[in-house]
Design a protein around this motif. Sequence first.
Motif, PDB file in Angstrom:
ATOM      1  N   ASN A  45       0.865  -1.173   0.000  1.00  0.00           N
ATOM      2  CA  ASN A  45       0.000   0.000   0.000  1.00  0.00           C
ATOM      3  C   ASN A  45       0.902   1.224   0.000  1.00  0.00           C
ATOM      4  O   ASN A  45       2.098   1.100  -0.292  1.00  0.00           O
ATOM      5  CB  ASN A  45      -0.927  -0.025   1.222  1.00  0.00           C
ATOM      6  N   GLN A  46       0.382   2.367   0.369  1.00  0.00           N
ATOM      7  CA  GLN A  46       1.184   3.584   0.508  1.00  0.00           C
ATOM      8  C   GLN A  46       1.221   3.955   1.982  1.00  0.00           C
ATOM      9  O   GLN A  46       0.397   4.730   2.462  1.00  0.00           O
ATOM     10  CB  GLN A  46       0.596   4.720  -0.327  1.00  0.00           C
ATOM     11  N   TYR A  47       2.187   3.377   2.700  1.00  0.00           N
ATOM     12  CA  TYR A  47       2.304   3.586   4.133  1.00  0.00           C
ATOM     13  C   TYR A  47       3.294   4.705   4.431  1.00  0.00           C
ATOM     14  O   TYR A  47       4.225   4.958   3.667  1.00  0.00           O
ATOM     15  CB  TYR A  47       2.801   2.311   4.829  1.00  0.00           C
ATOM     16  N   VAL A  48       3.088   5.316   5.587  1.00  0.00           N
ATOM     17  CA  VAL A  48       4.011   6.322   6.108  1.00  0.00           C
ATOM     18  C   VAL A  48       4.371   5.925   7.528  1.00  0.00           C
ATOM     19  O   VAL A  48       3.496   5.553   8.316  1.00  0.00           O
ATOM     20  CB  VAL A  48       3.373   7.727   6.118  1.00  0.00           C
ATOM     21  N   ALA A  49       5.639   6.002   7.848  1.00  0.00           N
ATOM     22  CA  ALA A  49       6.098   5.924   9.232  1.00  0.00           C
ATOM     23  C   ALA A  49       6.636   7.312   9.555  1.00  0.00           C
ATOM     24  O   ALA A  49       7.701   7.704   9.084  1.00  0.00           O
ATOM     25  CB  ALA A  49       7.181   4.872   9.408  1.00  0.00           C
ATOM     26  N   ASP A  50       5.854   8.100  10.273  1.00  0.00           N
ATOM     27  CA  ASP A  50       6.229   9.471  10.619  1.00  0.00           C
ATOM     28  C   ASP A  50       6.905   9.444  11.978  1.00  0.00           C
ATOM     29  O   ASP A  50       6.264   9.173  12.992  1.00  0.00           O
ATOM     30  CB  ASP A  50       4.996  10.361  10.627  1.00  0.00           C
ATOM     31  N   ILE A  51       8.198   9.712  11.979  1.00  0.00           N
ATOM     32  CA  ILE A  51       9.001   9.672  13.201  1.00  0.00           C
ATOM     33  C   ILE A  51       9.189  11.093  13.716  1.00  0.00           C
ATOM     34  O   ILE A  51       9.853  11.911  13.074  1.00  0.00           O
ATOM     35  CB  ILE A  51      10.378   9.019  12.955  1.00  0.00           C
ATOM     36  N   GLY A  52       8.605  11.385  14.873  1.00  0.00           N
ATOM     37  CA  GLY A  52       8.800  12.675  15.524  1.00  0.00           C
ATOM     38  C   GLY A  52       9.927  12.533  16.539  1.00  0.00           C
ATOM     39  O   GLY A  52       9.868  11.683  17.406  1.00  0.00           O
ATOM     40  N   PHE A  53      10.959  13.360  16.405  1.00  0.00           N
ATOM     41  CA  PHE A  53      12.113  13.207  17.292  1.00  0.00           C
ATOM     42  C   PHE A  53      12.629  14.558  17.749  1.00  0.00           C
ATOM     43  O   PHE A  53      12.388  15.583  17.111  1.00  0.00           O
ATOM     44  CB  PHE A  53      13.224  12.407  16.605  1.00  0.00           C
ATOM     45  N   ASN A  54      13.328  14.544  18.878  1.00  0.00           N
ATOM     46  CA  ASN A  54      13.972  15.738  19.425  1.00  0.00           C
ATOM     47  C   ASN A  54      15.304  15.990  18.746  1.00  0.00           C
ATOM     48  O   ASN A  54      16.020  15.053  18.381  1.00  0.00           O
ATOM     49  CB  ASN A  54      14.269  15.564  20.919  1.00  0.00           C
ATOM     50  N   ILE A  55      15.631  17.243  18.640  1.00  0.00           N
ATOM     51  CA  ILE A  55      16.963  17.642  18.204  1.00  0.00           C
ATOM     52  C   ILE A  55      17.919  17.356  19.358  1.00  0.00           C
ATOM     53  O   ILE A  55      17.635  17.702  20.508  1.00  0.00           O
ATOM     54  CB  ILE A  55      16.993  19.150  17.880  1.00  0.00           C
ATOM     55  N   ARG A  56      19.028  16.690  19.061  1.00  0.00           N
ATOM     56  CA  ARG A  56      20.011  16.417  20.113  1.00  0.00           C
ATOM     57  C   ARG A  56      20.959  17.608  20.180  1.00  0.00           C
ATOM     58  O   ARG A  56      21.828  17.777  19.336  1.00  0.00           O
ATOM     59  CB  ARG A  56      20.773  15.129  19.824  1.00  0.00           C
ATOM     60  N   LYS A  57      20.783  18.420  21.203  1.00  0.00           N
ATOM     61  CA  LYS A  57      21.522  19.678  21.347  1.00  0.00           C
ATOM     62  C   LYS A  57      23.037  19.483  21.287  1.00  0.00           C
ATOM     63  O   LYS A  57      23.737  20.238  20.633  1.00  0.00           O
ATOM     64  CB  LYS A  57      21.120  20.338  22.663  1.00  0.00           C
ATOM     65  N   ASP A  58      23.550  18.484  21.967  1.00  0.00           N
ATOM     66  CA  ASP A  58      24.990  18.294  22.037  1.00  0.00           C
ATOM     67  C   ASP A  58      25.484  17.153  21.154  1.00  0.00           C
ATOM     68  O   ASP A  58      26.553  16.599  21.388  1.00  0.00           O
ATOM     69  CB  ASP A  58      25.410  18.032  23.489  1.00  0.00           C
ATOM     70  N   ALA A  59      24.711  16.803  20.139  1.00  0.00           N
ATOM     71  CA  ALA A  59      25.102  15.700  19.254  1.00  0.00           C
ATOM     72  C   ALA A  59      26.386  16.052  18.506  1.00  0.00           C
ATOM     73  O   ALA A  59      26.605  17.189  18.101  1.00  0.00           O
ATOM     74  CB  ALA A  59      23.996  15.404  18.260  1.00  0.00           C
ATOM     75  N   GLY A  61      27.689  13.480  16.156  1.00  0.00           N
ATOM     76  CA  GLY A  61      27.838  12.324  15.273  1.00  0.00           C
ATOM     77  C   GLY A  61      27.083  11.137  15.836  1.00  0.00           C
ATOM     78  O   GLY A  61      26.401  11.227  16.852  1.00  0.00           O
ATOM     79  N   GLY A  62      27.208  10.048  15.148  1.00  0.00           N
ATOM     80  CA  GLY A  62      26.493   8.854  15.588  1.00  0.00           C
ATOM     81  C   GLY A  62      25.017   8.974  15.287  1.00  0.00           C
ATOM     82  O   GLY A  62      24.597   9.788  14.491  1.00  0.00           O
ATOM     83  N   GLY A  63      24.220   8.159  15.923  1.00  0.00           N
ATOM     84  CA  GLY A  63      22.786   8.194  15.703  1.00  0.00           C
ATOM     85  C   GLY A  63      22.278   6.842  15.276  1.00  0.00           C
ATOM     86  O   GLY A  63      22.968   5.834  15.357  1.00  0.00           O
ATOM     87  N   GLY A  64      21.055   6.824  14.784  1.00  0.00           N
ATOM     88  CA  GLY A  64      20.422   5.579  14.373  1.00  0.00           C
ATOM     89  C   GLY A  64      20.883   5.121  13.010  1.00  0.00           C
ATOM     90  O   GLY A  64      21.366   5.901  12.200  1.00  0.00           O
ATOM     91  N   VAL A  65      20.712   3.832  12.766  1.00  0.00           N
ATOM     92  CA  VAL A  65      21.054   3.237  11.473  1.00  0.00           C
ATOM     93  C   VAL A  65      19.819   2.537  10.936  1.00  0.00           C
ATOM     94  O   VAL A  65      19.265   1.659  11.590  1.00  0.00           O
ATOM     95  CB  VAL A  65      22.211   2.229  11.607  1.00  0.00           C
ATOM     96  N   LEU A  66      19.392   2.929   9.751  1.00  0.00           N
ATOM     97  CA  LEU A  66      18.296   2.267   9.073  1.00  0.00           C
ATOM     98  C   LEU A  66      18.911   1.191   8.192  1.00  0.00           C
ATOM     99  O   LEU A  66      19.553   1.489   7.192  1.00  0.00           O
ATOM    100  CB  LEU A  66      17.493   3.279   8.250  1.00  0.00           C
ATOM    101  N   SER A  67      18.736  -0.063   8.568  1.00  0.00           N
ATOM    102  CA  SER A  67      19.417  -1.168   7.897  1.00  0.00           C
ATOM    103  C   SER A  67      18.831  -1.448   6.516  1.00  0.00           C
ATOM    104  O   SER A  67      17.685  -1.113   6.216  1.00  0.00           O
ATOM    105  CB  SER A  67      19.308  -2.439   8.752  1.00  0.00           C
ATOM    106  N   SER A  68      19.619  -2.121   5.704  1.00  0.00           N
ATOM    107  CA  SER A  68      19.152  -2.515   4.376  1.00  0.00           C
ATOM    108  C   SER A  68      17.987  -3.501   4.495  1.00  0.00           C
ATOM    109  O   SER A  68      17.089  -3.497   3.653  1.00  0.00           O
ATOM    110  CB  SER A  68      20.295  -3.112   3.556  1.00  0.00           C
ATOM    111  N   LYS A  69      17.972  -4.320   5.537  1.00  0.00           N
ATOM    112  CA  LYS A  69      16.858  -5.251   5.753  1.00  0.00           C
ATOM    113  C   LYS A  69      15.559  -4.480   5.990  1.00  0.00           C
ATOM    114  O   LYS A  69      14.514  -4.805   5.407  1.00  0.00           O
ATOM    115  CB  LYS A  69      17.156  -6.170   6.942  1.00  0.00           C
TER     116      LYS A  69
END
Length: 90
Positions: A45-59, A61-69
Amino acid sequence: MPINIYIRETFEKVDWLCDGVWDLPMQIDSLATWLVKKGKDLAPNQYVADIGFNIRKDASGGGGVLSSKSMAIMGTIGMDIYFSEYPSAE
């Protein structure tokens, strides 16, 4: 908000993940788990996964990884991801 999964055209709710969690890396992990357990069984179908997230003030680098799987499952079922960035409440 955190992750609102719905059908794009009708806005019909499919699922809601990570209630109260605004950390992007944790949300991406939760979405990956959901895709393997439930999402892979959705009819295309035409699905959406809308991810609401906070800005990491002191970020710095790093973070999440969206895998190929995960991306392969999303491609098969027709899911897009929206990244909705919100300022930190701190």
